[in-house]
Design a protein around this motif. Structure first.
Motif, mmCIF file in Angstrom:
data_model
loop_
_atom_site.group_PDB
_atom_site.id
_atom_site.type_symbol
_atom_site.label_atom_id
_atom_site.label_comp_id
_atom_site.label_asym_id
_atom_site.label_seq_id
_atom_site.Cartn_x
_atom_site.Cartn_y
_atom_site.Cartn_z
ATOM 1 N N LEU A 102 39.706 30.663 35.990
ATOM 2 C CA LEU A 102 40.567 30.800 37.170
ATOM 3 C C LEU A 102 41.704 31.779 36.891
ATOM 4 O O LEU A 102 42.046 32.620 37.727
ATOM 5 N N GLY A 103 42.269 31.683 35.686
ATOM 6 C CA GLY A 103 43.338 32.599 35.299
ATOM 7 C C GLY A 103 42.847 34.036 35.304
ATOM 8 O O GLY A 103 43.515 34.933 35.821
ATOM 9 N N LEU A 104 41.651 34.247 34.743
ATOM 10 C CA LEU A 104 41.083 35.599 34.723
ATOM 11 C C LEU A 104 40.877 36.116 36.141
ATOM 12 O O LEU A 104 41.082 37.288 36.432
ATOM 13 N N MET A 105 40.453 35.211 37.039
ATOM 14 C CA MET A 105 40.257 35.632 38.435
ATOM 15 C C MET A 105 41.577 36.118 39.020
ATOM 16 O O MET A 105 41.617 37.136 39.706
ATOM 17 N N ALA A 106 42.655 35.402 38.729
ATOM 18 C CA ALA A 106 43.966 35.820 39.233
ATOM 19 C C ALA A 106 44.333 37.186 38.664
ATOM 20 O O ALA A 106 44.820 38.064 39.378
ATOM 21 N N VAL A 107 44.082 37.374 37.358
ATOM 22 C CA VAL A 107 44.388 38.644 36.707
ATOM 23 C C VAL A 107 43.664 39.791 37.410
ATOM 24 O O VAL A 107 44.274 40.785 37.811
ATOM 25 N N PHE A 108 42.349 39.625 37.542
ATOM 26 C CA PHE A 108 41.579 40.738 38.094
ATOM 27 C C PHE A 108 41.777 40.858 39.601
ATOM 28 O O PHE A 108 41.604 41.943 40.155
#
Lengths: 414, 368
Positions: free
Chosen positions: B42-48
């Motif tokens: 989920l964090g990676l999704m926010a990043v990208f």
């Protein structure tokens, strides 16, 4: 039709309630059963043990990445089909391997690692790649998951055992490869050397090892140059080095086409020194033969393993066993051979040794067992190269065999 | 329920508020009940999402090709890594906010300088300049080893859960909240931007530069602006990347990442805020899905998914509802039933001008 105003209020109330409920229950998350010291670690039962690996299975590094999985998978599956692995606690277990693709991307590697830890792997073994493993390193310590027998030549994975007790490498470091070359030259007496190295930690490690070995000897570095892996050609560097007329060239180039270019360029300039090639760019079929290595008085490299695809080893027992098993299991992952296939196959045998010494089903005990292997002759390793894990600050395999190109393949140094 | 009722529903203020509350509640609750792996994803999704949002502003809204977004992502990550690891005498509680600000300002400045030169170019020439950014960035990152950690990269351990949260928030949950909060703010910022004067100017520059000049809008100025904003978003995404992954290396800048972000943007929906979120979900989830199917064939599976999405929903995932109703109407018409007339709602148009206009054109062409 429903009144929207009410609908809005109701969903608001429901949402708030849900948050409250989940806030209360949510706090108890994340107890991984690490309470008692003797309780079995995740990923192990009386009959099974699960291992995980994340390597580049697609993208530019797919060849070595796939082989770092395929060899290990071959060893494990062949042994499972044979009845399973015997453990020091008297149980026989089937060892399964979960493998995921990370395309050499550190963020994906971390994601894969976390996923496998969630799924309950016992240990993370044999992954290829310096940046990907470096990204996982701190998480492995935090989660207390062994991250062992890594296929990388960087020194950072084994050197700091106090901070990173859950991690160590499989292969000799670039440093020790450079050191072996330096030793060979130091024995010869007065020699002049030109060096060509990649402008990063890889090249630095290589040169540092080489310089340490020639320190105090009559070997002299008379010219040196560096390059970037993205350079299209190394012609200008080679021309510059050729002007020195050195007796030997240490070509620590890690990119295959560039290494071929170095070999062709030097001879076209009429400069034919003794050549030293690092193990990852010394394959006869892709580097030395296309680069016409026969033009040089000697081409040296280092080697750890027997080459299963070479006719020279066709009669070897290990090679026959490997080829048979690989046909059955490894082929589903890759069909192209790189040395990583042989390394990871040997890694399977090292794990088996550790399992034999494991008396408790815990990660701590596994690490202890893995660090107590002495002088083990793993299959496919060349005679004289053994596995020693008792010094945890060194990778599992430290020995290096210098080999010399003989027209078709590599043989002993003459 | 046909499209008319849906449009009416979404136009109602209370429904919108309720929807917002539900989304916020899900975002708040999710990390508390999910595993560390899910929180990481989920964090990676926010990043990208933030990185792709920047890309969407320059490509989707302003219509300028950029293939260098990963360079700004990497730059942001390196700035944060340097500030966190180096001892610069910044007081402890200020390290995070200071690095966030610098991660926004420095990449924006670099983007501005590049854009001042590059925005004079058009089409493919512009794309070439942006390709150069990651290609130059990787050797630079390796060479300046004192600052970047060289090819081995820099490992950090920061953005840990603060002391007052001990006992009820773990590191992964804290990191999730930080990056999602930043992402939400960046999305609000982008939403206001593209709906305002600047967004309108971007759209005119994209459609026709001559018209823009005639209206007194300088295409050059707005292209530079779009690039700078995209670089700023890229830099902030880099800060978030370091927060989630806790590691950066030259691989972060890899050109491959840029191309994948462009693909994700198109798949989610070009010139659409909502589509950006779909794009980020696609970016992070598809490799995992491909791994689940068969990890030795991930490239093939990802490619197949990409083609399938582009064939089935050419306007991106965000146009899926419209596409479904389109297909349904087509089927109904073929069966001889009278299709309900459904003129597109003008209230909808400003949000999704790009895909919608092409859809309309298509409809016209088919009608002729």
């Amino acid at each position: 039709m429903m009144n929207f105003r009410n609908a809005g209020r109701i969903s608001g109330v429901v949402a708030t309630g849900a948050i409250a409920a989940l806030l209360i229950t949510g706090c108890s998350r994340g107890d991984d059963g690490t309470g008692e010291p003797d309780a079995p670690s995740p990923g192990i039962t009386d009959t099974t043990l699960s291992l995980g690996i994340s390597s580049p299975l697609s993208g530019p590094t797919a060849g070595p990445g796939s082989c770092s999985v395929a060899g290990l998978y071959t060893y494990l599956e062949a042994k499972n089909a044979d009845g399973g692995f015997e453990f020091g606690d008297g149980n026989t277990r089937e060892v399964t391997l979960t493998y995921l693709d990370d395309v050499y991307d550190p963020a994906k590697a971390v994601s894969n690692f976390r996923q496998m830890v969630d799924d309950g792997i016992f240990a993370y073994v044999g992954a290829l790649g310096t940046p990907t493993n470096a990204a996982i390193l701190p998480i492995a310590q935090e989660e207390e998951v062994p991250q062992v027998l890594l296929i990388t030549g960087a020194t950072m994975f084994s050197s700091n055992q106090e901070e990173n007790p859950y991690t160590f490498g499989l292969l000799p470091t670039y440093y020790s490869e450079g050191f072996a070359f330096g030793e060979l030259l130091a024995e010869r007496g007065e020699v002049t050397v030109a060096t060509l190295a990649q402008n990063d930690d890889y090249g630095d490690d290589y040169l540092a090892g080489f310089e340490a070995a020639i320190d105090g000897s009559d070997v002299q570095i008379v010219a040196s140059a560096t390059y970037e892996p993205s350079d299209p050609t190394l012609d200008s560097q080679v021309t510059e080095l050729a002007a020195s007329g050195a007796d030997a060239l240490l070509s620590a180039v890690s990119v295959t086409p560039l290494q071929v270019g170095v070999l062709t360029k030097a001879q076209s300039l009429g400069w034919t020194p003794d050549i030293f090639l690092p193990s990852n760019t010394s394959t006869p079929a892709t580097v030395v033969v296309p680069g016409n290595g026969a033009a040089y008085p000697a081409v040296y490299s280092t080697s750890l393993t027997k080459v299963p695809v070479s006719p020279a080893f066709a009669e070897d027992e290990d090679v026959i066993a490997y080829n048979e098993a690989f046909e059955l299991y490894g082929k589903t992952i890759t069909e192209t051979y790189t040395p990583h296939c042989a390394w990871s196959y040997a890694e399977g045998a090292i794990l088996e040794q550790a399992f034999l010494k494991m008396t408790e089903p815990t990660r701590a005990n596994f690490l202890e067992a893995l660090h107590s292997i002495e002088d083990f002759q793993a299959p496919l390793l060349l005679d004289g190269i053994t596995v020693n894990t008792t010094d945890p600050t060194l990778p599992a395999i430290q020995g290096i065999n210098l080999v010399q190109f003989n027209g078709q393949g590599y043989g002993p140094v003459q | 329920m046909n499209m008319n009722t849906i449009t009416k529903l979404t136009a109602n203020l209370w429904v919108r508020i309720a929807f917002g509350v539900v989304v916020a509640a899900v975002l708040v609750v999710l990390p508390l009940i999910s595993s560390k792996f899910v929180n990481y994803q989920l964090g990676l999704m926010a990043v990208f999402a933030v990185a792709i949002l920047g890309l969407n502003i320059v490509m989707g809204y302003a219509g300028q090709v950029s293939l260098g977004q990963s360079a700004f992502l990497g730059l942001g990550a390196y700035i944060a890594a340097y500030l966190v690891t180096a001892d610069l005498g910044i007081p402890e509680p200020l390290v995070v906010p200071v690095s966030l600000v610098l991660c926004a300002v420095i990449p924006a400045a670099v983007g501005l300088v590049v854009a001042l030169a590059a925005a004079r170019l058009r089409g493919l020439a512009l794309a070439m300049v942006t390709i150069a950014l990651p290609i130059i960035g990787i050797p630079l990152a390796k060479r300046f080893r004192e600052y970047t950690g060289g090819a081995q990269g820099t490992t950090v351990s920061w953005l840990r859960a603060p002391d007052w949260a001990e006992g009820f928030l773990e590191n992964d949950q804290w990191r999730y909240y930080v990056v999602v909060l930043i992402a939400v703010l960046m999305f609000l910022l982008a939403r206001n931007l593209v709906r305002g004067r600047m967004g309108r100017a971007f759209r005119i520059v994209k459609e026709n530069e001559s018209v823009a000049i005639a209206m007194g809008i300088s295409p050059y100025r707005y292209k530079v602006m779009a690039f700078t904003i995209a670089s700023l978003f890229g830099g902030v995404a880099g800060f978030m990347y370091l927060g989630v992954v806790q590691y950066t290396s030259p691989e972060t800048l890899s050109f491959h990442t840029s191309i994948n972000m462009v693909a994700a943007m198109v798949i989610g929906g070009s010139a659409s805020i909502l589509g950006t979120i779909f794009g980020a979900i696609y970016f992070v989830l598809v490799p995992s899905v491909a791994n689940e199917v068969d990890s030795s064939l991930t490239a093939l599976i990802s490619g197949a998914i990409l083609l399938a999405v582009l064939f089935l929903v050419p306007g991106g995932v965000v146009s899926l509802p419209r596409r479904i109703s389109q297909v349904a109407r087509g089927l109904a018409r073929r069966r001889g039933g009278e299709a309900p007339q459904n003129p597109s709602d003008p209230a909808h148009a400003p949000v999704t001008t790009g895909p919608e206009s092409t859809e309309k054109n298509k409809g016209k062409r088919q009608g002729q």
